[in-house]
Design a protein around this motif. Structure first.
Motif, short mmCIF file in Angstrom:
data_model
loop_
_atom_site.label_atom_id
_atom_site.label_comp_id
_atom_site.label_asym_id
_atom_site.label_seq_id
_atom_site.Cartn_x
_atom_site.Cartn_y
_atom_site.Cartn_z
N UNK A 41 0.84 -1.20 0.00
CA UNK A 41 0.00 0.00 0.00
C UNK A 41 0.87 1.25 0.00
N UNK A 42 0.45 2.25 -0.72
CA UNK A 42 1.18 3.51 -0.77
C UNK A 42 0.20 4.68 -0.68
N UNK A 43 0.73 5.83 -0.30
CA UNK A 43 -0.07 7.04 -0.29
C UNK A 43 0.55 8.01 -1.28
N UNK A 44 -0.25 8.55 -2.20
CA UNK A 44 0.30 9.38 -3.28
C UNK A 44 0.71 10.79 -2.87
N UNK A 45 0.42 11.19 -1.65
CA UNK A 45 0.70 12.56 -1.26
C UNK A 45 2.20 12.81 -1.09
N UNK A 46 2.62 14.03 -1.32
CA UNK A 46 4.03 14.40 -1.17
C UNK A 46 4.31 15.08 0.17
N UNK A 47 3.25 15.41 0.91
CA UNK A 47 3.45 16.08 2.21
C UNK A 47 2.69 15.35 3.30
N UNK A 48 1.42 15.68 3.49
CA UNK A 48 0.61 15.00 4.50
C UNK A 48 -0.19 13.88 3.83
N UNK A 49 -0.54 12.82 4.59
CA UNK A 49 -1.27 11.69 4.00
C UNK A 49 -2.61 12.10 3.40
N UNK A 50 -2.90 11.60 2.22
CA UNK A 50 -4.20 11.82 1.59
C UNK A 50 -5.19 10.78 2.11
N UNK A 51 -6.37 11.20 2.58
CA UNK A 51 -7.37 10.22 3.06
C UNK A 51 -7.70 9.21 1.96
N UNK A 52 -7.89 7.95 2.37
CA UNK A 52 -8.17 6.90 1.40
C UNK A 52 -9.38 7.23 0.54
N UNK A 53 -10.39 7.88 1.13
CA UNK A 53 -11.62 8.19 0.41
C UNK A 53 -11.36 9.13 -0.77
N UNK A 54 -10.24 9.86 -0.73
CA UNK A 54 -9.92 10.82 -1.79
C UNK A 54 -8.96 10.25 -2.84
#
Length: 247
Positions: free
Chosen positions: A146-159
């Motif tokens: 699993x990864x989060x595409x944000x470059x700063x703060x985590x992007x909520x999964x719903x988005x």
């Protein structure tokens, strides 16, 4: 099964201090660190997917020793420099479980550190055909996570559009396999009303139950006795002690 995850951040975008890592090891295990509230949920298994070159310092060694005293097993990635692990810390510290990386063929991943200091191997991603160092990358050579595409703060999964999964490779992917298996072993022992394993006991089981390599390791590039085997390790962890008959 039933384990809870305690994320502890010790590195920033540009790295971090050895002292921060050492403090975090102690804090995660439930030890006291000046200026920081006590950890209300001490970890019984600690994974370190990090490292650098050089000997194990006295500070690092003391942190691992303290964590072991508090009942935590410390698992460390061997490093990705295709070199002897004896020159990389904290993988070369006493009291840790040091994990090398193998690919889909069970061969040592070309980047993985190696040597007598390796305790066990685990899937870390071979990337190239036959786990070599050349050729076009192959999808089944990666460890998918699993990864989060944000470059700063985590992007909520719903988005997040689509499934946030990406392929990676490294001993940083191999060591969490071993940490997770140790957590399974400890959970099984709790369920069976058995005392938790210490580092030496857990490591002995991991090595004894490892699946032999399908590809014979190069003589001077050893990565332990085999590939970690979750099912066999858990069963061995709760195996009844042998009874010695009276003469």
């Amino acid at each position: 099964y039933g384990a809870k995850h305690l994320p502890v951040r010790v590195l920033g975008h540009c790295g971090g201090m050895e002292s921060d890592i050492s403090d975090a090891i102690i804090w995660a295990a439930g030890g006291e660190v000046a200026g920081v509230p006590l950890n209300a949920n001490p970890a019984q298994v600690i994974n370190l997917s990090l490292g650098g070159s050089g000997p194990c310092s006295s500070v690092e060694a003391a942190a691992v020793a303290r964590a072991n005293e508090l009942g935590a097993i410390v698992v460390v990635a061997a490093g990705n420099s295709n070199a002897d692990v004896s020159n990389f810390s904290p993988a070369n510290c006493p009291g840790v479980v040091t994990v090398a990386s193998n690919g889909v063929t069970s061969r040592r991943a070309y980047y993985s550190n190696y040597g007598d200091g390796i305790d066990i191997s685990a899937p870390g991603g071979g990337v190239c055909p036959n786990d070599g160092s050349t050729g076009s990358p192959i999808d089944d050579g990666f460890v998918w996570q699993a990864r989060n595409p944000s470059t700063t703060t985590p992007t909520p999964l719903a988005q997040i559009t689509g499934v946030p999964i990406g392929g990676s490779a490294g001993t940083s992917q191999a060591s969490p396999h071993v940490a997770g298996i140790i957590a399974l072993m400890q959970s099984a022992r709790l369920e069976a009303d058995l005392p938790l394993l210490d580092t030496a006991e857990a490591l002995a089981i991991l090595r004894q139950t490892a699946t032999p390599f399908a590809v014979t390791p190069v003589a001077n590039r050893q990565i332990g006795p085999g590939v970690v085997n979750a099912g066999a390790a858990v069963l061995k962890a709760i195996e009844p002690a042998c009874e010695v008959a009276c003469a």
